[in-house]
Design a protein around this motif. Sequence first.
Motif, short mmCIF file in Angstrom:
data_model
loop_
_atom_site.label_atom_id
_atom_site.label_comp_id
_atom_site.label_asym_id
_atom_site.label_seq_id
_atom_site.Cartn_x
_atom_site.Cartn_y
_atom_site.Cartn_z
N GLN A 145 1.67 20.48 -7.65
CA GLN A 145 1.77 21.42 -8.77
C GLN A 145 1.69 20.69 -10.11
OE1 GLN A 145 5.26 23.87 -8.37
NE2 GLN A 145 4.66 24.69 -6.40
N GLN A 146 2.38 19.56 -10.20
CA GLN A 146 2.39 18.80 -11.45
C GLN A 146 1.31 17.71 -11.49
OE1 GLN A 146 4.43 19.63 -13.95
NE2 GLN A 146 5.33 21.27 -12.72
N GLN A 147 0.62 17.52 -10.34
CA GLN A 147 -0.39 16.45 -10.25
C GLN A 147 0.23 15.11 -10.65
OE1 GLN A 147 -4.07 17.04 -9.35
NE2 GLN A 147 -2.75 18.54 -8.38
N ALA A 148 1.41 14.82 -10.05
CA ALA A 148 2.14 13.61 -10.43
C ALA A 148 2.74 12.95 -9.20
CB ALA A 148 3.24 13.95 -11.43
N LEU A 149 2.80 11.62 -9.26
CA LEU A 149 3.38 10.84 -8.17
C LEU A 149 4.80 10.45 -8.55
CD1 LEU A 149 2.64 9.35 -5.44
CD2 LEU A 149 2.23 7.32 -6.87
N PRO A 204 0.86 -1.18 0.00
CA PRO A 204 0.00 0.00 0.00
C PRO A 204 0.89 1.23 0.00
CG PRO A 204 0.09 -0.97 2.20
CD PRO A 204 0.87 -1.87 1.31
N ILE A 205 0.55 2.20 -0.83
CA ILE A 205 1.36 3.41 -0.98
C ILE A 205 0.57 4.60 -0.47
CG2 ILE A 205 2.60 4.92 -2.57
CD1 ILE A 205 3.86 2.17 -2.35
N PHE A 206 1.20 5.39 0.39
CA PHE A 206 0.60 6.61 0.92
C PHE A 206 1.16 7.77 0.11
CE2 PHE A 206 -0.20 9.37 4.88
CZ PHE A 206 -1.56 9.44 4.62
N PRO A 207 0.37 8.37 -0.82
CA PRO A 207 0.86 9.52 -1.59
C PRO A 207 0.69 10.80 -0.78
CG PRO A 207 -1.32 8.86 -2.37
CD PRO A 207 -0.99 7.96 -1.21
N LEU A 208 1.75 11.56 -0.64
CA LEU A 208 1.71 12.73 0.23
C LEU A 208 2.65 13.80 -0.31
CD1 LEU A 208 0.08 13.26 2.83
CD2 LEU A 208 2.13 12.66 4.13
N GLY A 209 2.40 15.04 0.05
CA GLY A 209 3.21 16.15 -0.42
C GLY A 209 4.49 16.36 0.37
N ILE A 210 5.03 15.31 0.95
CA ILE A 210 6.32 15.37 1.63
C ILE A 210 7.18 14.23 1.10
CG2 ILE A 210 5.33 16.36 3.74
CD1 ILE A 210 5.69 13.56 5.03
N VAL A 211 8.48 14.31 1.35
CA VAL A 211 9.40 13.26 0.95
C VAL A 211 9.87 12.52 2.19
CG1 VAL A 211 11.59 12.73 -0.19
CG2 VAL A 211 10.14 14.58 -1.07
N ALA A 212 9.65 11.22 2.21
CA ALA A 212 10.16 10.39 3.30
C ALA A 212 11.53 9.86 2.89
CB ALA A 212 9.22 9.22 3.56
N LEU A 213 12.48 9.90 3.83
CA LEU A 213 13.84 9.47 3.53
C LEU A 213 14.25 8.33 4.46
CD1 LEU A 213 15.39 13.03 3.18
CD2 LEU A 213 15.09 11.39 1.33
N PRO A 214 15.05 7.39 3.98
CA PRO A 214 15.55 6.33 4.86
C PRO A 214 16.28 6.91 6.07
CG PRO A 214 16.00 5.79 2.57
CD PRO A 214 15.48 7.20 2.59
N ALA A 215 16.13 6.25 7.20
CA ALA A 215 16.78 6.61 8.47
C ALA A 215 16.10 7.78 9.19
CB ALA A 215 18.27 6.92 8.30
N ALA A 216 15.14 8.42 8.53
CA ALA A 216 14.49 9.59 9.12
C ALA A 216 13.16 9.21 9.76
CB ALA A 216 14.26 10.66 8.06
N ASP A 217 12.80 9.92 10.83
CA ASP A 217 11.48 9.77 11.43
C ASP A 217 10.46 10.52 10.59
OD1 ASP A 217 11.92 8.23 13.85
OD2 ASP A 217 13.08 9.94 14.56
N VAL A 218 9.32 9.89 10.36
CA VAL A 218 8.27 10.49 9.54
C VAL A 218 6.95 10.42 10.30
CG1 VAL A 218 7.10 10.47 7.30
CG2 VAL A 218 9.48 9.69 7.47
N PRO A 219 6.57 11.46 11.04
CA PRO A 219 5.29 11.45 11.77
C PRO A 219 4.14 11.74 10.81
CG PRO A 219 6.46 13.51 12.17
CD PRO A 219 7.37 12.66 11.33
N LEU A 220 3.04 11.02 10.98
CA LEU A 220 1.86 11.22 10.14
C LEU A 220 0.62 11.31 11.01
CD1 LEU A 220 2.55 8.54 7.36
CD2 LEU A 220 2.92 11.01 7.18
N GLN A 221 -0.36 12.08 10.52
CA GLN A 221 -1.66 12.19 11.18
C GLN A 221 -2.71 11.56 10.26
OE1 GLN A 221 -4.56 15.61 13.17
NE2 GLN A 221 -2.86 16.21 11.88
N ILE A 222 -3.35 10.51 10.72
CA ILE A 222 -4.29 9.77 9.88
C ILE A 222 -5.72 10.11 10.32
CG2 ILE A 222 -4.94 7.49 9.07
CD1 ILE A 222 -2.01 8.35 8.47
N PHE A 223 -6.53 10.61 9.37
CA PHE A 223 -7.89 10.99 9.74
C PHE A 223 -8.93 10.55 8.72
CE2 PHE A 223 -5.70 14.52 7.70
CZ PHE A 223 -6.54 14.87 6.66
#
Length: 267
Positions: free
Chosen positions: A88-92, A26-45
């Motif tokens: 902006q580009q409407q692209a994944l 499952p892929i979560f498309p979002l306007g941020i970039v997740a990077l390996p080794a980094a913490d990525v907090p998300l709010q699911i609603f």
Amino acid sequence: MAASGIGRQAAAGEGLKPGGTRERLPIFPLGIVALPAADVPLQIFEARYRVLFSTLMAGMPGIDEGLVNTEKPWCGSRRFGLAFYDNQQQALAAIGTLLEITEHSNLEDGRILVNNIGRQRFKIVEVVEEKPVLICDVEYLPDAEDEEANSPEAHELAKEVSDLFRNVVSLSVKLKDSTVPDEIANPRQLAELAPRELSFWVASLFAGNPYQQQALLEEETAMGQLKAVKELLGGTVKYLSAQAALRSAFKSTGSGSDIAPPPGGPD
């Protein structure tokens, strides 16, 4: 509010799947970039994502079992993909990051706060489903086979990146006439992370430009990633040093520290 944590498990660079390995995620498309080794907090609603994340976290304390879809192969896996969606580009983006859920909190209004850590890069091979959530076949990139990633040259470059990072923190603190605890001035990640993961972790702290972060994520080699982050930090050091010098010049002329420097620098 119920909370639960499962710990960090292995470091981001450990246990990577071989390059070319394919998996359906499952892929979560979002306007941020997740990077390996980094913490990525998300709010699911959204309801559809509450179902997805409840399914991913099946078996963890506090999960609403009524939202769990036990038929999904990723039920209880705690792993999913995140790919940058360019509004902006409407692209994944074709290159994304495998994330692993490390902690979650359930709020009374139904929202779920989820913290994740980046594990491994992948490229999207095929879109399998688009609704209710995006499901894709992905192929993991050959990071585990990059022999230069732990070479003496990579470790030397990582040391330069660490030194530049400390300089950025020091100059930022100096400009604000403040102090910071040692875990911020000299974070443990500088010593603990392998060279490739260090480059991603440092870049994750510069969240203002997702395009720059996405370009780093798509860089093929660890040496290329380290050089890109070194260039980013070097430019930041030069900018902060110029600010500090300009501030000192204003003070030395008795103009006062509340006078703004002339325009022309970064926003």
